[in-house]
Design an enzyme around this catalytic site. Structure first.
Site, short mmCIF file in Angstrom:
data_model
loop_
_atom_site.label_atom_id
_atom_site.label_comp_id
_atom_site.label_asym_id
_atom_site.label_seq_id
_atom_site.Cartn_x
_atom_site.Cartn_y
_atom_site.Cartn_z
N PHE A 1 -7.27 6.77 4.63
CA PHE A 1 -7.19 5.58 3.78
C PHE A 1 -7.64 4.38 4.59
CE2 PHE A 1 -4.65 4.76 -0.29
CZ PHE A 1 -5.19 5.85 -0.94
N GLN B 1 -2.95 -9.38 -3.25
CA GLN B 1 -3.99 -8.41 -2.91
C GLN B 1 -4.96 -8.20 -4.07
OE1 GLN B 1 -3.25 -3.96 -1.93
NE2 GLN B 1 -4.04 -4.92 -0.07
N HIS C 1 -7.76 -5.61 -5.18
CA HIS C 1 -8.28 -4.27 -4.86
C HIS C 1 -9.78 -4.28 -5.06
CE1 HIS C 1 -8.81 0.05 -4.73
NE2 HIS C 1 -7.55 0.18 -4.36
N LEU D 1 -7.57 0.93 -12.16
CA LEU D 1 -7.84 1.18 -10.75
C LEU D 1 -8.67 2.45 -10.54
CD1 LEU D 1 -7.06 0.19 -7.84
CD2 LEU D 1 -5.51 2.14 -7.84
N GLU E 1 -8.42 3.97 -3.85
CA GLU E 1 -9.06 3.93 -2.55
C GLU E 1 -9.43 5.34 -2.07
OE1 GLU E 1 -7.49 0.90 -0.04
OE2 GLU E 1 -7.40 2.26 1.66
N ARG F 1 -8.48 -3.61 2.49
CA ARG F 1 -8.85 -4.06 1.16
C ARG F 1 -9.32 -5.51 1.11
NH1 ARG F 1 -3.98 -1.04 -2.12
NH2 ARG F 1 -4.92 1.00 -1.87
N HIS G 1 -4.29 -6.78 -7.56
CA HIS G 1 -3.74 -5.42 -7.49
C HIS G 1 -2.28 -5.37 -7.03
CE1 HIS G 1 -3.63 -1.12 -6.93
NE2 HIS G 1 -3.35 -1.25 -5.64
N ARG H 1 -1.66 -5.77 2.48
CA ARG H 1 -1.03 -4.45 2.51
C ARG H 1 -2.08 -3.36 2.69
NH1 ARG H 1 -0.26 -0.27 -1.29
NH2 ARG H 1 -1.07 -1.42 -3.06
C1 LIG Z 1 -3.08 1.33 -10.36
C2 LIG Z 1 -2.26 1.26 -9.12
C3 LIG Z 1 -2.34 2.26 -8.17
C4 LIG Z 1 -1.56 2.21 -7.02
N1 LIG Z 1 -1.68 3.21 -6.09
C5 LIG Z 1 -0.93 3.16 -4.97
C6 LIG Z 1 -1.04 4.17 -3.97
O1 LIG Z 1 -1.81 5.12 -4.11
N2 LIG Z 1 -0.27 4.07 -2.87
C7 LIG Z 1 0.61 3.05 -2.68
O2 LIG Z 1 1.30 3.04 -1.67
N3 LIG Z 1 0.74 2.09 -3.61
C8 LIG Z 1 -0.01 2.11 -4.74
N4 LIG Z 1 0.12 1.11 -5.68
C9 LIG Z 1 1.21 0.15 -5.56
C10 LIG Z 1 2.53 0.80 -5.99
O3 LIG Z 1 2.30 1.68 -7.06
C11 LIG Z 1 3.56 -0.23 -6.47
O4 LIG Z 1 3.65 -1.26 -5.54
C12 LIG Z 1 4.94 0.41 -6.60
O5 LIG Z 1 4.88 1.55 -7.41
C13 LIG Z 1 5.96 -0.57 -7.13
O6 LIG Z 1 7.17 0.12 -7.36
P1 LIG Z 1 8.50 -0.68 -7.73
O7 LIG Z 1 9.57 0.35 -7.82
O8 LIG Z 1 8.68 -1.79 -6.78
O9 LIG Z 1 8.20 -1.32 -9.13
P2 LIG Z 1 7.66 -0.73 -10.54
O10 LIG Z 1 7.31 0.71 -10.48
O11 LIG Z 1 6.62 -1.68 -11.01
O12 LIG Z 1 8.93 -0.81 -11.46
C14 LIG Z 1 9.45 -2.03 -11.88
C15 LIG Z 1 10.60 -1.73 -12.81
O13 LIG Z 1 11.28 -2.92 -13.12
C16 LIG Z 1 11.50 -3.02 -14.50
N5 LIG Z 1 11.55 -4.44 -14.81
C17 LIG Z 1 10.71 -5.41 -14.41
N6 LIG Z 1 11.12 -6.61 -14.83
C18 LIG Z 1 12.27 -6.39 -15.51
C19 LIG Z 1 13.19 -7.24 -16.18
N7 LIG Z 1 13.04 -8.56 -16.20
N8 LIG Z 1 14.24 -6.68 -16.79
C20 LIG Z 1 14.43 -5.33 -16.76
N9 LIG Z 1 13.60 -4.50 -16.13
C21 LIG Z 1 12.54 -5.02 -15.50
C22 LIG Z 1 10.36 -2.26 -15.12
O14 LIG Z 1 10.71 -1.80 -16.39
C23 LIG Z 1 10.19 -1.13 -14.13
O15 LIG Z 1 11.08 -0.08 -14.44
C24 LIG Z 1 -0.68 1.14 -6.81
C25 LIG Z 1 -0.62 0.12 -7.75
C26 LIG Z 1 -1.44 0.14 -8.86
C27 LIG Z 1 -1.47 -1.05 -9.75
#
Ligand SMILES: Cc1cc2nc3c(=O)[nH]c(=O)nc-3n(C[C@H](O)[C@H](O)[C@H](O)COP(=O)(O)OP(=O)(O)OC[C@H]3O[C@@H](n4cnc5c(N)ncnc54)[C@H](O)[C@@H]3O)c2cc1C
Lengths: 568, 246
Positions: free
Chosen positions: A117, A230, A232, A242, A245, A276, A344, A379
């Site tokens: 990566f 960030q 992407h 997306l 990568e 990135r 991103h 990141r």
């Molecule tokens: C397309 C894409 C591909 C990616 N690929 C990678 C990768 O290959 N490797 C990597 O390391 N990272 C990757 N990332 C980044 C990574 O996926 C995210 O940073 C990570 O999954 C975030 O997880 P989280 O648990 O913090 O939040 P999220 O999975 O975004 O979950 C947030 C949660 O909070 C809840 N929520 C939000 N606001 C409220 C509210 N006000 N009230 C109640 N509930 C709420 C939502 O319902 C959800 O359940 C990628 C990101 C994208 C956009």
């Protein structure tokens, strides 16, 4: 009144991991505005980093090397002790997820497969084809089901109740039943994800509004490093979905309209696998200087996978192939994929420490909504999935220590009831009078952010963004929601979220204006160099008495790695 | 020149909180550029024309499973369906069948999740975990691939003719999930734990009409899992084995 010992907001990886670690000893309630499986984590594609040294080309990889790559990638803004904790814990996290059933792709020796990566000295990104987020989130959800975690799906958290420096719980909007409900808790963890939709061009799910960060900020919690956003390098034009990568990790090329692999001019050694921030700037420069392609959906650069051949594409990137066919009618086996850089990831967020604590007693943050900071100014791919699970887990250690400590005051119902009334009044206002449509406000906000607070920034543009945001905030005071009914009223939920998006956008633009240097993803054309003497520090924003952000700064923690010039 | 065509969207409206009102269609005329998806249009309708319209959405890229619905008679994800793909100026949108409607295009998935939970959808191990990963070959990983791909969007559940007449039937998604674990070289659940599905509510209830396969947006074949599970049940009846003792 609803009560839980611990209240977790967010059903993505960070929230679920914390819940799994806490539910056996405490009464945990997990609230999410969508069913946990619909959280944005599901969309992660490429993989999760851990120095397992499984790849034949990485036998001498170590967590220290992972830490160094992360710190260098962060342009030295990451707190180094936090990075060390994360990278050291990474192999345990990956093995734990595997033991819980995560179906990682495998090497011929039956170990977990790892791919290269960007910005990493070794191929250390563990993956499951190109659906790594899908398999991780399913595995953690399966685990929460097996443990019987109490989940409240489609409950949107609208406010955080803080009095006397302590968190007393939240006010939630039960979308299906249309009720505003106060929930009292001894400890509250936000794991609410990123704020991608503050931008017009974003790879993020539609639900990624950053409202959690905004709710915390408005309630008085400091937020950190918001200017670091960030972009992407490779998002599909039009939908901005997306293209992981891993497309480049598996050998894909970036090609301009002259047929050149132009990364050669910018980063001759790392080429397409530079970090990135650098690749995005290179692509944007190619486009700005007329070497992009034209399309009704916007200018673009080609991501060419054709030389990988159908077998490799189908085996390693089947999801990418399907998305390209479904969403733009292009089969990457036969044609290059038209891409452009898009917002991103949110490096900034709720100011937390390595224990996921904030300044407020009983209030915690983890995952993308939090800023520890392990990613600093940029990141590395594969480090965010890691961040969410590591810090979700660490929150499940530090919250019990807090709950078992002496002299805690019980959360107070009266504060919650007062807040509930305020929210009800606010909703009444939103649904009764006003002339502004919520979507047009959101549209103007996100267009301003993409146009003026993007990959390249200048003082003039950032000042303009702040003026625009102030104007949009004024318009928000006159916003009107069509229906006064609360249940299943998505327009109302979006409008409530919009208030927080405005605050998030405001702190991003302000932080970007103040930071007169270029570091990682924050690039100022008028200050193109990094300036460690004045700016090796975190930006902290907290809401002032006048409702405007008050900015202060915080030291970066340096352990073993002195800031150096960042070369790839 | 790209030309926007005008479409009529005919969308089923109903509110379970007002049960005295019968379900009826609302009509929306909207100009659509080629390439736009049904979800993108739904968002425009809610934003610009009718803020009271309810539908679920999240990832808009066919991975989160929020927006399955009936589009011109066919079940699919709104986010991956191109408006222009029907060659028809009218697009009819209805909620997923076999569920109670909550409001408009939003259905109550509770029975779907209840059945999902019934099959114990998690890796079941008897041996202690090794220090590192549990070894698995590439071929063993490939074996579960199609079932791993399930995004739990409930399209198959909505398409299932058995569920239409027997709401107690567990549903294709539950079997696909169970088979994902049964086929996983690391899973050690006993055959006895399959009693839950060894009846007409379970795998023996399937008519094998393959509607679930047609409906799946992710090329999962739930019928394969039903056939696979039936074979395992028969083999167990005849020969025993697979962690008998439990
Ligand atoms: C397309 C894409 C591909 C990616 N690929 C990678 C990768 O290959 N490797 C990597 O390391 N990272 C990757 N990332 C980044 C990574 O996926 C995210 O940073 C990570 O999954 C975030 O997880 P989280 O648990 O913090 O939040 P999220 O999975 O975004 O979950 C947030 C949660 O909070 C809840 N929520 C939000 N606001 C409220 C509210 N006000 N009230 C109640 N509930 C709420 C939502 O319902 C959800 O359940 C990628 C990101 C994208 C956009």
């Amino acid at each position: 009144m609803h009560y839980h010992d611990i209240l977790i907001v967010g059903g993505g990886l960070a929230g679920l991991r914390a819940a799994v670690g806490l539910c056996e000893r405490y009464d945990v309630g997990l609230f999410s505005k969508v069913h946990p499986i619909r959280s944005h984590s599901i969309a992660a594609q490429g993989g999760i980093n851990a120095a397992l040294a499984n790849n034949p080309n990485s036998r001498d990889d170590t967590w220290e090397k992972h830490a160094f790559d992360t710190i260098k990638g962060s342009d030295y803004l990451a707190d180094q002790h936090a990075v060390e904790i994360m990278c050291k814990e990474a192999p345990n996290i990956v093995y734990e997820m595997e033991h819980w059933g995560c179906p990682f792709s495998r090497f011929p020796d039956r170990s977990i497969a790892q791919r290269p990566f960007g910005g990493a000295g070794y191929p250390r990104t563990c993956y499951s084809t190109d659906i790594t987020g899908h398999v991780l989130l399913n595995t953690l959800y399966e685990r929460t089901v097996s443990k019987g975690v109490k989940v409240y799906p489609e409950w949107f958290v609208v406010d955080l109740v803080i009095e006397n420096g302590q968190c007393h719980g939240v006010i939630a909007f039960d979308l299906i039943n249309g009720k505003i409900i106060p929930i009292r808790a001894r400890a509250t963890l936000f794991a609410t994800g990123g704020y991608g939709r503050v931008y017009f061009y974003s790879t993020n799910a539609l639900i990624n509004t950053g409202s959690g960060i905004g709710v915390a900020y408005k309630a008085g919690v400091p937020i950190k490093d918001m200017e670091f956003v960030q972009f992407h390098p490779t998002a599909l034009i039009g939908t901005n979905i997306l293209m992981t990568e891993a497309c480049r990790g598996e050998g894909g090329y970036l090609i301009n309209n002259k047929g050149e692999r132009f990364m050669e001019r910018y980063v001759p050694i790392a080429m397409e696998l530079a970090p990135r921030d650098i690749v995005s700037r290179s692509i944007q420069t190619e486009i700005d200087e007329g070497r992009g392609f034209d399309h009704p959906l916007g200018k673009y650069i080609n991501l060419d996978l054709r030389h990988l051949g159908e077998n490799k594409i189908q085996e390693k990137l089947p999801g990418i192939r399907k998305i390209s066919i479904d969403f733009i009618g292009i089969d990457p086996v036969h044609d290059p994929i038209p891409i452009m850089p898009s917002q991103h990831y949110s490096m900034g967020g709720i100011d937390t420490n390595i224990r996921c604590e904030t300044e407020i007693k009983g209030f915690y943050g983890a995952g993308e909504c939090a800023c520890v900071s392990v990613h600093g100014a940029n990141r590395l791919g594969g480090n965010s999935l890691l961040d969410t699970i590591v810090f979700g887990k660490l929150a499940s250690f530090s919250i019990p220590e807090y709950l078992e400590s002496d002299g805690l005051t019980t959360p107070d119902e009266s504060f919650l009831l007062r807040k509930k009334e305020e929210i009800e009044k606010k909703i009444k206002r939103l649904t009764s009078e006003g002339s502004e449509r919520p979507f047009s406000i959101q549209m103007d906000l996100s267009r301003t952010m993409s146009a003026c607070v993007g990959i390249f920034r200048t003082k003039d543009e950032l000042e303009k963004a702040l003026v625009d945001i102030a104007g949009i905030k004024e318009r928000y005071k006159r916003v009107k929601v069509s229906s006064p009914k609360l249940h299943m009223n998505y327009e109302l939920m979006n409008t409530l979220e919009l208030e927080f998006m405005l605050e998030v956008a405001h702190t991003i633009a302000l932080g970007a204006l103040l930071r007169e240097e270029s570091r990682g993803a924050h690039f100022r054309r008028d200050f193109p160099a990094r300036n460690d003497a004045e700016w090796l520090k975190h930006t902290i924003a907290r809401i002032g008495a006048d409702g405007k952000p008050a900015i202060s700064f915080k030291e970066v923690v340096i352990t073993n790695y002195q800031p150096m010039e960042r070369k790839y | 020149m790209i030309i926007a065509n005008t479409y009529t969207f005919k969308i089923l409206r109903y509110d379970a909180k007002e049960p005295e009102e019968t379900p009826s269609f609302s009509f929306y005329q909207i100009k659509v550029l080629p390439g736009l998806t049904v979800l993108a249009v739904l968002m425009r309708i809610r934003d610009e024309i009718d803020g009271t319209l309810s539908f679920r959405s999240s990832c808009r890229s066919a991975v989160c499973g929020s927006c399955a619905m009936v589009i011109n008679g066919k079940i699919d994800l709104a986010c991956r369906t191109q408006v222009a793909s029907f060659g028809d100026e009218t697009i009819i949108l209805e909620p997923l069948p076999n569920f109670e409607i909550i409001k408009d295009l939003v259905v109550d998935l509770t029975p779907f999740w209840t059945m999902y939970e019934k099959i114990k959808p998690w890796l079941s191990r008897k041996q202690p975990d090794p220090e590192k990963e549990i070894p698995q070959s590439e071929e063993e990983r490939d074996r579960i691939d199609q079932f791993v791909n399930c995004i739990l969007c409930a399209s198959c559940y909505g398409a299932c003719p058995v569920l239409a007449r027997n709401p107690d039937y567990m549903g294709p998604h539950a079997f696909a999930k169970l088979e994902r674990f049964m086929l996983d070289s690391r899973d050690e659940r006993s055959m006895r734990s399959l009693e839950e599905i060894n009846n007409e509510r379970g795998v023996w209830g399937c008519d094998t009409l393959l509607r679930c396969i047609d409906a799946c947006p992710k090329d999962v074949r739930p019928t394969d899992s039903i056939v696979g599970l039936r074979k395992k049940l028969l083999k167990y009846k005849l020969f025993g084995k697979r962690n008998d003792e439990d």
